[in-house]
Motif scaffolding. Structure first.
Motif, PDB file in Angstrom:
ATOM      1  N   LEU A 113      -2.051   1.260 -29.512  1.00 56.01           N
ATOM      2  CA  LEU A 113      -2.792   0.092 -30.329  1.00 56.01           C
ATOM      3  C   LEU A 113      -4.207  -0.019 -29.495  1.00 56.01           C
ATOM      4  O   LEU A 113      -5.403  -0.095 -30.345  1.00 56.01           O
ATOM      5  N   ALA A 114      -4.395  -0.167 -28.357  1.00 55.91           N
ATOM      6  CA  ALA A 114      -5.677  -0.183 -27.465  1.00 55.91           C
ATOM      7  C   ALA A 114      -6.369   0.970 -27.822  1.00 55.91           C
ATOM      8  O   ALA A 114      -7.623   0.645 -28.079  1.00 55.91           O
ATOM      9  N   ILE A 115      -5.965   2.378 -27.864  1.00 50.71           N
ATOM     10  CA  ILE A 115      -6.905   3.334 -28.130  1.00 50.71           C
ATOM     11  C   ILE A 115      -7.218   3.188 -29.674  1.00 50.71           C
ATOM     12  O   ILE A 115      -8.439   3.491 -29.967  1.00 50.71           O
ATOM     13  N   ARG A 116      -6.294   2.871 -30.545  1.00 43.99           N
ATOM     14  CA  ARG A 116      -6.928   2.802 -32.241  1.00 43.99           C
ATOM     15  C   ARG A 116      -7.847   1.744 -32.071  1.00 43.99           C
ATOM     16  O   ARG A 116      -8.739   1.763 -32.848  1.00 43.99           O
ATOM     17  N   LEU A 117      -7.718   0.452 -31.422  1.00 42.80           N
ATOM     18  CA  LEU A 117      -8.575  -0.394 -31.416  1.00 42.80           C
ATOM     19  C   LEU A 117     -10.196  -0.015 -31.038  1.00 42.80           C
ATOM     20  O   LEU A 117     -11.117  -0.291 -31.553  1.00 42.80           O
ATOM     21  N   LEU A 118      -9.982   0.920 -29.953  1.00 44.48           N
ATOM     22  CA  LEU A 118     -11.455   1.493 -29.418  1.00 44.48           C
ATOM     23  C   LEU A 118     -11.750   2.296 -30.369  1.00 44.48           C
ATOM     24  O   LEU A 118     -13.184   2.406 -30.562  1.00 44.48           O
ATOM     25  N   ARG A 119     -11.173   3.147 -31.173  1.00 46.03           N
ATOM     26  CA  ARG A 119     -11.534   4.293 -31.955  1.00 46.03           C
ATOM     27  C   ARG A 119     -12.070   3.533 -33.236  1.00 46.03           C
ATOM     28  O   ARG A 119     -13.038   4.092 -33.795  1.00 46.03           O
ATOM     29  N   GLU A 120     -11.566   2.588 -33.853  1.00 48.47           N
ATOM     30  CA  GLU A 120     -11.707   2.043 -35.090  1.00 48.47           C
ATOM     31  C   GLU A 120     -12.573   0.954 -35.314  1.00 48.47           C
ATOM     32  O   GLU A 120     -13.207   0.773 -36.088  1.00 48.47           O
ATOM     33  N   GLU A 121     -12.763   0.117 -34.175  1.00 52.28           N
ATOM     34  CA  GLU A 121     -13.346  -1.054 -34.215  1.00 52.28           C
ATOM     35  C   GLU A 121     -14.403  -1.099 -33.141  1.00 52.28           C
ATOM     36  O   GLU A 121     -15.244  -2.150 -33.198  1.00 52.28           O
ATOM     37  N   ASN A 122     -14.663  -0.032 -32.284  1.00 51.74           N
ATOM     38  CA  ASN A 122     -15.832   0.280 -31.433  1.00 51.74           C
ATOM     39  C   ASN A 122     -16.320  -1.148 -30.597  1.00 51.74           C
ATOM     40  O   ASN A 122     -17.139  -1.555 -30.291  1.00 51.74           O
ATOM     41  N   VAL A 123     -15.055  -1.820 -29.886  1.00 50.48           N
ATOM     42  CA  VAL A 123     -14.832  -2.615 -28.911  1.00 50.48           C
ATOM     43  C   VAL A 123     -15.266  -2.390 -27.632  1.00 50.48           C
ATOM     44  O   VAL A 123     -15.156  -1.218 -27.376  1.00 50.48           O
ATOM     45  N   ILE A 124     -15.532  -3.362 -26.836  1.00 53.42           N
ATOM     46  CA  ILE A 124     -15.505  -3.120 -25.580  1.00 53.42           C
ATOM     47  C   ILE A 124     -14.146  -3.806 -24.894  1.00 53.42           C
ATOM     48  O   ILE A 124     -13.765  -4.725 -25.396  1.00 53.42           O
ATOM     49  N   LEU A 125     -13.252  -2.848 -24.311  1.00 48.79           N
ATOM     50  CA  LEU A 125     -11.919  -3.292 -23.906  1.00 48.79           C
ATOM     51  C   LEU A 125     -12.080  -3.419 -22.557  1.00 48.79           C
ATOM     52  O   LEU A 125     -12.373  -2.587 -21.878  1.00 48.79           O
ATOM     53  N   CYS A 126     -11.779  -4.574 -21.990  1.00 54.78           N
ATOM     54  CA  CYS A 126     -11.528  -4.908 -20.617  1.00 54.78           C
ATOM     55  C   CYS A 126      -9.999  -5.033 -20.235  1.00 54.78           C
ATOM     56  O   CYS A 126      -9.239  -5.499 -20.972  1.00 54.78           O
ATOM     57  N   ILE A 127      -9.840  -4.308 -19.093  1.00 57.89           N
ATOM     58  CA  ILE A 127      -8.428  -3.854 -18.581  1.00 57.89           C
ATOM     59  C   ILE A 127      -8.326  -4.108 -17.245  1.00 57.89           C
ATOM     60  O   ILE A 127      -9.274  -3.905 -16.448  1.00 57.89           O
ATOM     61  N   TYR A 128      -7.262  -4.456 -16.753  1.00 55.22           N
ATOM     62  CA  TYR A 128      -6.958  -4.404 -15.124  1.00 55.22           C
ATOM     63  C   TYR A 128      -6.836  -2.812 -14.894  1.00 55.22           C
ATOM     64  O   TYR A 128      -6.159  -2.083 -15.774  1.00 55.22           O
ATOM     65  N   ALA A 129      -7.090  -2.386 -13.717  1.00 54.03           N
ATOM     66  CA  ALA A 129      -6.955  -0.815 -13.331  1.00 54.03           C
ATOM     67  C   ALA A 129      -5.622  -0.088 -13.860  1.00 54.03           C
ATOM     68  O   ALA A 129      -5.692   0.983 -13.978  1.00 54.03           O
ATOM     69  N   ASP A 130      -4.709  -0.687 -13.436  1.00 59.33           N
ATOM     70  CA  ASP A 130      -3.261  -0.150 -13.419  1.00 59.33           C
ATOM     71  C   ASP A 130      -3.230   0.531 -14.926  1.00 59.33           C
ATOM     72  O   ASP A 130      -2.338   1.452 -15.230  1.00 59.33           O
ATOM     73  N   LEU A 131      -3.695  -0.102 -16.040  1.00 55.92           N
ATOM     74  CA  LEU A 131      -3.728   0.589 -17.154  1.00 55.92           C
ATOM     75  C   LEU A 131      -4.399   1.748 -17.598  1.00 55.92           C
ATOM     76  O   LEU A 131      -3.888   2.372 -18.492  1.00 55.92           O
ATOM     77  N   LEU A 132      -5.302   2.133 -16.614  1.00 50.83           N
ATOM     78  CA  LEU A 132      -6.173   3.165 -17.216  1.00 50.83           C
ATOM     79  C   LEU A 132      -5.391   4.607 -17.312  1.00 50.83           C
ATOM     80  O   LEU A 132      -5.953   5.348 -18.333  1.00 50.83           O
ATOM     81  N   ARG A 133      -4.486   4.622 -16.471  1.00 46.82           N
ATOM     82  CA  ARG A 133      -3.721   5.889 -16.483  1.00 46.82           C
ATOM     83  C   ARG A 133      -2.432   5.794 -16.916  1.00 46.82           C
ATOM     84  O   ARG A 133      -1.723   6.986 -17.201  1.00 46.82           O
ATOM     85  N   VAL A 134      -2.252   4.844 -17.670  1.00 50.91           N
ATOM     86  CA  VAL A 134      -0.753   5.014 -18.678  1.00 50.91           C
ATOM     87  C   VAL A 134      -0.701   5.569 -19.596  1.00 50.91           C
ATOM     88  O   VAL A 134      -1.654   5.688 -20.563  1.00 50.91           O
ATOM     89  N   PRO A 135       0.275   6.583 -19.459  1.00 48.99           N
ATOM     90  CA  PRO A 135       0.368   7.638 -20.699  1.00 48.99           C
ATOM     91  C   PRO A 135       0.600   6.911 -22.147  1.00 48.99           C
ATOM     92  O   PRO A 135       1.346   6.112 -22.084  1.00 48.99           O
ATOM     93  N   ALA A 136      -0.316   7.523 -23.199  1.00 52.94           N
ATOM     94  CA  ALA A 136      -0.078   6.913 -24.308  1.00 52.94           C
ATOM     95  C   ALA A 136       0.587   8.142 -25.217  1.00 52.94           C
ATOM     96  O   ALA A 136       0.875   9.464 -24.535  1.00 52.94           O
ATOM     97  N   SER A 137       0.814   8.087 -26.520  1.00 48.96           N
ATOM     98  CA  SER A 137       1.292   9.125 -27.293  1.00 48.96           C
ATOM     99  C   SER A 137       0.201  10.598 -27.273  1.00 48.96           C
ATOM    100  O   SER A 137      -1.045  10.174 -27.122  1.00 48.96           O
ATOM    101  N   GLY A 138       0.749  11.618 -27.332  1.00 49.00           N
ATOM    102  CA  GLY A 138      -0.207  12.809 -27.492  1.00 49.00           C
ATOM    103  C   GLY A 138      -0.766  13.132 -26.178  1.00 49.00           C
ATOM    104  O   GLY A 138      -1.984  13.689 -26.105  1.00 49.00           O
ATOM    105  N   ARG A 139      -0.445  12.614 -25.223  1.00 46.78           N
ATOM    106  CA  ARG A 139      -0.835  12.659 -23.729  1.00 46.78           C
ATOM    107  C   ARG A 139      -2.234  11.942 -23.709  1.00 46.78           C
ATOM    108  O   ARG A 139      -2.946  12.643 -22.872  1.00 46.78           O
TER     109      ARG A 139
END
Length: 384
Positions: A76-102
């Motif tokens: 969902l966060a990836i979809r938000l970035l691609r469809e809404e062009n937002v700035i997404l602020c995250i904690y560093a641990d989330l950066l490498r968590v695998p999502a669908s489709g690698r």
């Protein structure tokens, strides 16, 4: 507490270990789950397991908020970035968590998405102030420990009339997770997890207190001892659990009295209740959907709720994503397997190339095995 070294003193550790060795019943097994990933890392970092008798074992629980986050929330966060062009602020641990489709947030960042790592909610608010023409979304994650700062940020954004700031809420609740864990049905081909007692979380308990765990001994007959994060804390709490089990007692005890009280931090809890409400259901990696186990932003703050604000998140509670079938993170989070039971561990799945969330987070069990070499000891034991 004057110095942290007081809780790492070797002589005291040997004394507690001797007491444990003297008090264990050689005719029984003691299967103790350290719910929190911080305890898992303390056990491995300081070799606590090596000081235990052979019939005292630690089971690694689901107390890592990054690890238990379902893949769909990253999607969902990836979809938000691609469809809404937002700035997404995250904690560093989330950066490498695998999502669908690698995919991962790191990969979409490399493709040009505006993903920014922050240390606090205040950093996210600062980014929103500096970019008035952009929508800024803070990916809120964590147990009860990190929820109050998110509540503060939401109220601060309202007070400042910060119209371009919102929160994607993924805060989850520890007591409900313990219910889900103890009620979890046996997975196919997997034996039910035998748990004799719990080492209760440290930081979470400093917020909610010890009272919310009292249902565990009352309903499930499992003792709970809240423990600090230092090695002597863990060892003393283990001794307290062993004594309860030997004496046939079953209650909540608090080893971490220098920080935790029965009622907790009422000011922080009241603030959370003002801003958040409990969700009916929420998916946990490894535990499935658990009733009343997560928070969402109250309607009074709907304008600051990213799930209500963006069409890309409209089906946030309905989206389901399938985990990598070869990854054993779900079983590891239930305590049914150890990281070395996963065929991917060290074989394509490393901190540099994680295949599952347990290898990513600084509190994940796989990361602990990898960082402190426990996997080598288990491998040697298996081959002996």
């Amino acid at each position: 507490m004057k110095y942290i070294e007081e809780f790492r003193e070797q002589g005291l550790a040997r004394n507690i270990a001797a007491n444990i060795a003297a008090e264990v019943d050689p005719g029984r097994e003691y299967r103790l789950m350290e719910f929190c990933g911080g305890h898992t890392h303390a056990i491995f970092r300081y070799g606590v397991q090596d000081l235990m008798p052979g019939n005292v074992g630690f089971i690694h629980g689901p107390g890592c908020p990054v690890c238990v986050l379902p893949m769909a929330r990253i999607d969902l966060a990836i979809r938000l970035l691609r469809e809404e062009n937002v700035i997404l602020c995250i904690y560093a641990d989330l950066l490498r968590v695998p999502a669908s489709g690698r995919q991962s947030l790191m990969k979409v960042k490399a493709e040009g998405a505006d993903v920014r790592m922050v240390y606090s909610t205040q950093d996210a608010l600062k980014i929103a102030r500096e970019n008035p023409g952009r929508e800024v979304v803070f990916f809120a994650i964590g147990f009860e420990t990190t929820t109050p700062p998110t509540a503060v940020a939401i109220r601060q954004a309202r007070a400042e009339n910060l119209g371009n700031f919102s929160v994607f809420c993924n805060h989850v609740l520890t007591p409900a997770a313990m219910t889900g864990l103890l009620d979890a049905p046996r997975a196919a081909g997997e034996e039910p997890v035998q748990i004799d007692g719990f080492l209760g979380p440290s930081h979470v308990s400093s917020i909610i207190g010890s009272r919310p765990y009292e249902f565990v001994p009352e309903r499930y007959g499992k003792p709970v001892v809240i423990a600090g994060f230092e090695p002597l804390d863990v060892m003393q709490a283990t001794l307290m659990l062993i004594r309860q089990l030997n004496e046939g007692r079953c209650e909540v005890e608090n080893e971490y009295t220098r920080v935790v009280s029965r009622e907790g931090n009422r000011k922080a809890c009241d603030l959370v209740e003002q801003v958040f409400e409990v969700r009916e259901q929420f998916e946990w990696r490894g535990l499935g959907h658990i009733a009343h186990s997560a928070l969402r932003i109250r309607p009074e703050y709907a304008d600051l709720d990213a799930e209500r604000r963006f069409a890309a998140l409209a089906d946030a509670d309905a989206l389901i994503a399938a985990d990598n079938k070869a990854c054993e993170c779900p079983s590891i989070l239930r305590g049914a397997k150890k990281p070395v039971d996963c065929k991917l561990f060290g074989n394509g799945c490393t901190p540099e190339t994680p295949m599952g969330s347990c290898m990513v987070s600084s509190e994940g069990a796989c990361a602990a095995y990898w960082s402190y070499g426990r996997f080598r000891q288990d491998a040697q034991a298996a081959s002996a």
